[in-house]
Write an enzyme that holds these catalytic residues in place. Structure first.
Site, short mmCIF file in Angstrom:
data_model
loop_
_atom_site.label_atom_id
_atom_site.label_comp_id
_atom_site.label_asym_id
_atom_site.label_seq_id
_atom_site.Cartn_x
_atom_site.Cartn_y
_atom_site.Cartn_z
N ASP A 1 8.12 -4.50 1.69
CA ASP A 1 8.41 -4.73 0.28
C ASP A 1 9.19 -6.03 0.09
OD1 ASP A 1 8.81 -3.82 -2.60
OD2 ASP A 1 10.88 -3.88 -1.92
N GLU B 1 7.71 0.13 5.36
CA GLU B 1 7.50 -0.07 3.92
C GLU B 1 8.67 -0.83 3.31
OE1 GLU B 1 8.00 2.64 -0.04
OE2 GLU B 1 7.38 3.63 1.82
N GLU C 1 2.52 -2.09 1.83
CA GLU C 1 3.82 -2.66 2.19
C GLU C 1 4.15 -2.42 3.66
OE1 GLU C 1 6.05 -2.43 -2.16
OE2 GLU C 1 6.35 -0.80 -0.71
N ASP D 1 2.38 2.08 -0.86
CA ASP D 1 3.36 2.10 0.23
C ASP D 1 2.71 1.69 1.56
OD1 ASP D 1 5.22 2.97 -1.58
OD2 ASP D 1 5.23 5.06 -0.91
#
Length: 247
Positions: free
Chosen positions: A67, A63, A139, A136
Site C-alpha cells: 500500500d 499488503e 497490494e 488487498d
C-alpha cells in the site's frame, strides 16, 4: 524481513482453497518481474486460509508494505505528469487510482481471484470476487515485488499495473465515487437524483446483484457480489454513456 513472513503456509494443492499459481506466474513474467516463490505464495494467502491452517502466515503485512509503495509510485507519477494541478486535485486523482474499486479492477484483469488461497468460508461467500480481497491481493503482490527486486523495479511494476487507469481521464473523477459523479451529471442537466433498480439472485452463499439506473433516457447497468458494488458499476456505466452526448 520479519521471521513470520519467511515461513510459508503449508501447500494445499488438492484443496479448492489452494489453487495453482500458474496464472500469476504468467502475468508477472509478462511484466518482466521475478518474485521469490515464498513471497509470491504468501502474497496470495488470505487470513481466512491461514486461520484454517493453524495460524499460518498470511498476506496482511505484505499488503501494508505494498500500500505504501503503491501510494508513493502513483503520487510521484501524478506530481511529475501534472505540474499545473493543485495539491487538492492531485490528492483526488491519487485517491481514485488507489481506491479499492480501481485495484479490484486491476486484479480482475489479471484473473488474480483464481489463484488466491482462501478459507472455505470465503470460498462459499464468493471471496474470489470480493473487491476488498482482490484489492488487498494487488497490494500484497506489490509488496512481494519490492522485497524481491528492490524499490526501482517495484515502482516500474506499479506503473505497469496501473497504466490503463493512468491514461483514463474519467478515472480521476469517477472511480472514487461514480454515484456522486452521476448525481452531478444529472444535476447539470436539471434532473433529480437518479433512482436505482437493484435485484439479487442466487443462493445466500453465492448471491449476485444486478442494478440499473437511468438518466436522461440513458441506462447504465452493473453487476456485483453486493448491492453497493452493483450500483457503483451501474453508475459508472451510465456516466460513461452520458458524457459523450453531453460534452
Amino acid at each position: 524481513m520479519n521471521g513470520d513472513d519467511t515461513s510459508l503456509p503449508h501447500t494445499d494443492r488438492d484443496s479448492p482453497s489452494g489453487p495453482p499459481q500458474g496464472g500469476l506466474d504468467g502475468f508477472l513474467v509478462s511484466l518482466g518481474v521475478v518474485v521469490e516463490p515464498e513471497l509470491r505464495e504468501l502474497a496470495l494467502t488470505h487470513r481466512s486460509w491461514a486461520y484454517e491452517h493453524g495460524g499460518a502466515p498470511h498476506n496482511e503485512r505484505l499488503e501494508f508494505l505494498g500500500d505504501s509503495i503503491l501510494g508513493q509510485a502513483v503520487t510521484v507519477k501524478l506530481y511529475r505528469d501534472y505540474p499545473e494541478l493543485t495539491e487538492g486535485d492531485l490528492a483526488k486523482r491519487r485517491a481514485a487510482l488507489v481506491s479499492t474499486l480501481a485495484l479490484a479492477e486491476v486484479a480482475r484483469a489479471l484473473d488474480m481471484g483464481a489463484v488466491l488461497r482462501l478459507g472455505r468460508g470465503e470460498e462459499l461467500t464468493g471471496g474470489r470476487e470480493k473487491d476488498s480481497i482482490l484489492a488487498d491481493s494487488v497490494e500484497a503482490i506489490i509488496g512481494a515485488v519490492y522485497l524481491s527486486t528492490g524499490a526501482a523495479e517495484a515502482e516500474r511494476f506499479v506503473l505497469a499495473l496501473m497504466d490503463t487507469l493512468l491514461v483514463d481521464p474519467d478515472r480521476f473523477t469517477d472511480a472514487l465515487d461514480p454515484k456522486t459523479a452521476l448525481q452531478q451529471e444529472a444535476a447539470r442537466r436539471g434532473l433529480p437524483h437518479p433512482p436505482y433498480d437493484t435485484v439479487g439472485s442466487g443462493p445466500d452463499h453465492d448471491r449476485r446483484y444486478t442494478a440499473r439506473v437511468t438518466v436522461d433516457g440513458v441506462t447504465g447497468r452493473g453487476t456485483g457480489t453486493s448491492k453497493k458494488n452493483a450500483e457503483l458499476a451501474a453508475a459508472r456505466d451510465a456516466v460513461t454513456r452520458l458524457r459523450p452526448r453531453g460534452r
